[in-house]
Write a protein that holds these residues in place. Structure first.
Motif: not given
Ligand code: ADP
Ligand code: ZN
Length: 436
Positions: A105, A289, A113-114, A109, A238, A146, A243, A142, A292, A116
């Motif tokens: 990442y 993706s 992710w955060e 990235d 996910g 996450g 991610s 993750t 990313k 989302c």
């Protein structure tokens, strides 16, 4: 109910606008991958495709697929698209189905992710006034990082508990007034069980919502968890390769999970032929993706079996929805030639019998014949029933399994507490056939 959007513009975007955004991002992403990932460029060349052939999302089908085998081939840096000096994080799959895969990442990235995950927490009713207890494992997995990142973004008071030490989880939950719990559904069930064993009821805690994912769980399991913790339980989906948790999330309608389409384009394909199937068909979920930077997988085959739907959602979001994954194609057991998903068994056990969500499926082979056993843990109440009642239960279960699956299973009812509890992803299947 107050509107629960983290990014209303994106979450409620007109379809045509979303398609235009996806197309623009896809074109850019294909070029990025072509320029920076020799492994994927070679795959494109083998298929006779160049970036010039991809002008919009309608051209997506021209691109080659990527699978877990490609990631294993390329381990560790083969699919990396940015210099390592631009990467700030590595995470890894849990290794449920073989060798681990590592994902990289950049800071952008991590932010995406955060973001989302923040959408997921907001959709579950989370705000900066909440206390969010993250009981997914922290580390390479993750789940912990996450949800932790998403919770910070929303501004919740974040309790980074990680998984395990269940009594302490409950103590902190009570002392610090946690309102949202994030963990795997099997761990949530275990926390609920422990809460009651410690002599408490849901009235003693302030939890209002749970955000549970990382493994398949049935509607029946959802009801049990909601009851034992006195909450509303939301699904989140996910995978490390895309991610982590937050690729898709449930809204209050709870009829599937909205996919964060501004970052991930979803397709359903026939797992045998690779043909793209129309909306509403059941097949393998594939993700591309489009934002990313470090690890931008194109047409990644998840092996999760799923259905997509654009049916209008009462929450107002326009993001496409995926149903609960019905298990992975590689979770599917073939027993005596019949396809069996553990989730089908879970549905029978929890619905018909209100059994505890603790069971194990044991498959073996004697000579050339498969054996199929389901161990079901009795609850304390059931255990004290008379032998006659227990025998009747066994018989009914056996008949229902035959009806659902078309094959017979040996049902073994076991004592309370004899099946190991899960603090992360539950191990439901023991397939001894693979060992020979
Ligand atoms: P591993 O493949 O080693 O388990 P991950 O931790 O990245 O690695 O797990 C991702 C997988 O977990 C998904 O492909 C899917 O099979 C499963 N999964 C994640 N979230 C959910 C969910 N909400 N419902 C069902 N399955 C899920
Ligand atoms: Zn919705």
């Amino acid at each position: 109910m107050a509107k629960r959007y983290w990014n209303e513009k994106i979450e409620c975007m007109e379809l045509s606008e979303m398609k235009a955004l996806q197309s623009e991002r896809l074109v850019r992403q294909v070029k990025h991958v072509w320029d920076n990932v020799p492994y994927y460029r070679k795959k494109m060349e083998e298929k006779g495709v160049t970036p010039d052939d991809v002008r919009s999302i309608d051209d997506l089908y021209k691109l080659p697929f990527l699978s877990k085998a490609d990631l294993r081939d390329g381990y560790p840096y083969g699919l990396l698209a940015m210099p390592l000096s631009e990467c700030v994080r590595i995470q890894s799959t849990s290794g449920t189905t073989g060798k681990r895969v590592v994902a990289f990442y950049t800071q952008n990235d991590v932010d995406m992710w955060e973001d989302c995950v923040a959408r997921a927490i907001t959709a579950a009713g989370g705000t900066k006034d909440d206390v969010c207890q993250v009981a997914y494992g922290y580390g390479l997995f993750t789940g912990g990082p996450g949800l932790n990142g998403g919770s910070h973004k929303v501004g919740c008071l974040t309790l980074p508990m990680s998984s395990g030490n269940t009594e302490r989880q409950i103590q902190f939950m009570m002392d610090l007034g946690s309102t949202i719990l994030c963990c795997t559904p099997s761990y949530a069930a275990y926390i609920g069980e422990t809460l009651h064993e410690m002599g408490h009821t849901p009235d003693d805690i302030k939890l209002k919502a749970g955000i549970f994912g990382a493994e398949p769980w049935t509607e029946e399991m959802r009801h049990q968890i909601e009851e034992s913790l006195g909450i509303k339980a939301y699904d989140i989906y996910g995978l490390t390769e895309t991610s982590g948790p937050g690729v898709a999330f449930e809204c209050e309608e709870q009829t599937g999970m909205h996919i964060n389409e501004d970052n991930f384009i979803a397709e359903i394909i026939d797992p045998d032929t690779g043909e793209v199937l129309p909306e509403g068909s059941k097949g393998e979920l594939v993700f591309t993706s489009i934002t990313k930077e470090a690890f931008p997988l194109l047409r990644y085959r998840t092996r999760d079996i799923c259905i997509l739907s654009r049916k209008k959602c009462s929450c107002g979001r326009t993001l496409i929805k995926m149903c609960k994954p019905m298990g992975r194609s590689d979770d599917m057991l073939i027993i005596k030639g019949v396809n069996v998903f553990p989730s089908q068994i879970e549905t029978v056990l929890l619905k018909d019998f209100n059994a505890t969500p603790n069971y194990q499926i044991v498959v073996d082979r004697v000579g050339t014949t498969d054996t199929f056993e389901i161990k079901v843990e009795l609850s304390g109440d059931m255990f004290s029933d008379t032998i006659k009642d227990v025998a009747a239960l066994e018989k009914k279960l056996s008949a229902d399994i035959v009806q659902i699956l078309g094959i017979k299973a040996k049902i073994t009812l076991v004592e309370p507490k004899s099946i190991p509890r899960s603090e992360g992803k539950a191990v439901r299947v023991i397939d001894r056939r693979k060992l020979v």
